[in-house]
Design an enzyme around this catalytic site. Structure first.
Site, PDB file in Angstrom:
ATOM      1  N   HIS A   1       0.812  -1.214   0.000  1.00  0.00           N
ATOM      2  CA  HIS A   1       0.000   0.000   0.000  1.00  0.00           C
ATOM      3  C   HIS A   1       0.846   1.266   0.000  1.00  0.00           C
ATOM      4  O   HIS A   1       0.352   2.349  -0.325  1.00  0.00           O
ATOM      5  CB  HIS A   1      -0.992   0.000   1.174  1.00  0.00           C
ATOM      6  CG  HIS A   1      -0.405   0.280   2.516  1.00  0.00           C
ATOM      7  ND1 HIS A   1      -0.045  -0.724   3.387  1.00  0.00           N
ATOM      8  CD2 HIS A   1      -0.102   1.431   3.146  1.00  0.00           C
ATOM      9  CE1 HIS A   1       0.437  -0.198   4.504  1.00  0.00           C
ATOM     10  NE2 HIS A   1       0.418   1.107   4.376  1.00  0.00           N
TER      11      HIS A   1
ATOM     12  N   ASP B   1       0.525  -7.708   1.665  1.00  0.00           N
ATOM     13  CA  ASP B   1       0.860  -6.287   1.726  1.00  0.00           C
ATOM     14  C   ASP B   1       2.378  -6.067   1.709  1.00  0.00           C
ATOM     15  O   ASP B   1       2.894  -5.171   2.376  1.00  0.00           O
ATOM     16  CB  ASP B   1       0.246  -5.613   2.954  1.00  0.00           C
ATOM     17  CG  ASP B   1       0.230  -4.081   2.818  1.00  0.00           C
ATOM     18  OD1 ASP B   1       0.174  -3.602   1.672  1.00  0.00           O
ATOM     19  OD2 ASP B   1       0.290  -3.393   3.846  1.00  0.00           O
TER      20      ASP B   1
ATOM     21  N   SER C   1       4.684   2.829   7.790  1.00  0.00           N
ATOM     22  CA  SER C   1       4.421   1.657   6.959  1.00  0.00           C
ATOM     23  C   SER C   1       5.645   1.264   6.151  1.00  0.00           C
ATOM     24  O   SER C   1       6.257   2.099   5.480  1.00  0.00           O
ATOM     25  CB  SER C   1       3.281   1.940   5.976  1.00  0.00           C
ATOM     26  OG  SER C   1       2.049   1.635   6.540  1.00  0.00           O
TER      27      SER C   1
END
Length: 504
Positions: free
Chosen positions: A136, A166, A245
């Site tokens: 993402h 992910d 992230s």
């Protein structure tokens, strides 16, 4: 046509628990701050004591781990050309509210060409420039810039992605880089100290400390970007915020035990819980991408019902007029023909309770135990049938029923472009004046169809100027084709758009 198409092609955000959101593509040029302060005054308490203990040993470990980790953690800037679709921040505000209070919503601006649309983190995992991050973080990027802790920047190549976990793998052209070694995440213990290193809120090379709060967590987040999500997160209370992230979760020895991926929060900012992809799963994914160009993933060949999910069980009972009880394990709604499970003797109605040494309490336990394996691998499946416990050795297969490894050259057209297609009815074509068209389904975020703005339920009417009425038409036009692809499609507002991509 506009109103009818909006009814036909609804938008929905599915698979998100209350207050859970990914982070990484934070709005780099529009972030606002709102200061708040408070204090408490209480009478003195002569019995009060500082709740501290000698941290010298742990502190030394933190310093050592920080010095090892910080140089290997990078900042990733995502430059995107997409302007037609609603941004991630817009979608977040729409469904979770404005984290800055009840201020009027401003229309999302298109970032200037020299300004990234989002930021995240990454971890260097080899001295020759391989970098692991989150899918993402890089989604929708037309250019990816990597900035090292020493401020040196590079344009990165995207090697491959895996929305199911992910995870994304990038590469920069450099040698002799600092890097982190993968640790065995199976050895991680609840309660052990960990450090989270990344670039939260644009603050480069930030280190926070905490403990492992739990293992094997599923938060039903990755179902937004994958039909077969694998979630078995390491949960930590080390402070993690937007921009973290893709960053590193390390043990006190500076070894990589996880890739920070998500938070559970009502505001979109740290509230005590962060989640990281375990290093063993992340390592398997990047090794597959490096070696084969895509992830080699095994499947049992079953349609599961999560018995631990009361709402899912209740909905299934209502639809099928059954009386299945909730509990632990995964109930097999369907066993696919010629799949590994059928070959091993499993049947509809069996309840899987264990795969190898992994206890299966929910769907995510099953997806992790099986999804971390490759086609051709064998697993021991423990299941209950008519109240009796049984065991079967299952040879896993890929989604096409094969047991051998595949390369990008072996992919079907729909796998390459990241979407499947269902035909439109003749009645619909007549009613809306269409001579051709198929409905896009299972569009994979980050793949070619997604990059040009196509999402589930959009209508594709032409490819390379030729009418499309079935998935076979798509395959016939693009099979063996290596040039530029032109796609004409209808969005949820009835607008016809033509976009293109180069056939991968």
């Amino acid at each position: 046509m506009k109103n009818t198409l909006k009814k036909l092609i609804p938008y929905a955000v599915v698979g998100v628990i209350s207050g859970a959101t990914t982070f990484g593509a934070i709005n780099y040029y529009q972030v606002k701050t709102e200061d708040s302060a408070f204090s408490y005054f209480a009478p003195k308490n002569s019995d009060a004591k500082y709740a501290s203990f000698n941290m010298a040993g742990v502190g030394d470990d933190f310093v050592k781990a920080s010095k090892m980790t910080v140089p290997a953690v990078v900042s990733i800037k995502n430059f995107s050309n997409k302007t037609s679709r609603r941004s991630d921040q817009d979608m977040f505000d729409l469904f979770f509210g404005n984290p800055f209070g009840n201020q009027p919503q401003q229309k999302q601006q298109t970032p200037p060409p020299n300004m990234p649309s989002g930021m995240g983190s990454g971890v260097i995992i080899s001295p020759d420039g391989y970098i692991i991050s989150n899918n993402h973080v890089i989604a929708g990027a037309s250019k990816l810039e990597v900035v090292l802790s020493n401020k040196k920047s590079y344009v990165a190549n995207l090697v491959g992605t895996d929305p199911t976990t992910d995870i994304a793998l990038l590469k920069i052209e450099e040698k002799g880089l600092p890097y982190l070694n993968f640790a065995n995440s199976d050895n991680v213990e609840v309660g052990q100290w960990v450090l989270a290193v990344g670039n939260p809120m644009g603050l480069n090379s930030t280190v926070t400390a905490g403990i492992v709060s739990a293992k094997g967590r599923s938060i039903d987040l990755l179902s937004q970007q994958s039909r077969t999500p694998i979630e078995s997160f390491i949960q930590t209370d080390a402070a993690i915020n937007p921009g973290n992230s893709g960053g590193a979760l390390v043990n006190p020895n500076g070894e990589l035990i996880g890739i920070n991926s998500a938070i559970s929060s009502k505001t979109g900012y740290y509230e005590g819980y962060g989640f990281a992809v375990p290093s063993n799963l992340a390592r398997k994914v990047v090794e597959d991408i490096k070696q084969f160009g895509l992830v080699q993933r095994g499947f049992l060949g079953v349609v599961p019902l999560d018995l631990s999910d009361q709402r899912q069980v209740s909905s299934y009972n209502q639809q099928k007029k059954t009386n299945i009880k909730t509990g632990e394990g995964v109930y097999l709604i369907e066993v696919s023909e010629k799949g590994g499970a059928e070959d091993a003797g499993l049947r509809n109605g069996d309840i899987i309770t264990k795969v190898d040494n992994v206890v299966v309490s929910s769907y995510y336990d099953l997806s992790f135990a099986v999804g971390s394996k490759r086609p051709g691998d064998k697993v021991a499946v423990t299941y209950i049938r008519n109240g009796k416990t049984n065991m079967a050795n299952v040879t896993l297969k890929d989604q096409q029923g094969g047991t051998s490894f595949r390369s990008k050259a072996d992919l079907t057209v729909t796998e390459k472009i990241g979407a499947e297609f269902e035909p439109l009815s003749d009645r619909f074509k007549t009613d809306y004046g269409l001579n051709s068209g198929v409905i896009a389904k299972n569009v994979i975020e980050g793949n070619e169809m997604s990059k040009i703005g196509v999402v589930d339920n959009y209508i594709v009417i032409e490819i390379n100027g030729k009418p499309i009425n079935s998935q076979k038409d798509v395959e016939k036009i693009l099979q063996g084709y290596n040039g530029n692809v032109q796609v004409k499609y209808v969005d949820e507002y009835g607008r016809i758009t033509t976009r293109g991509f180069k056939m991968p």
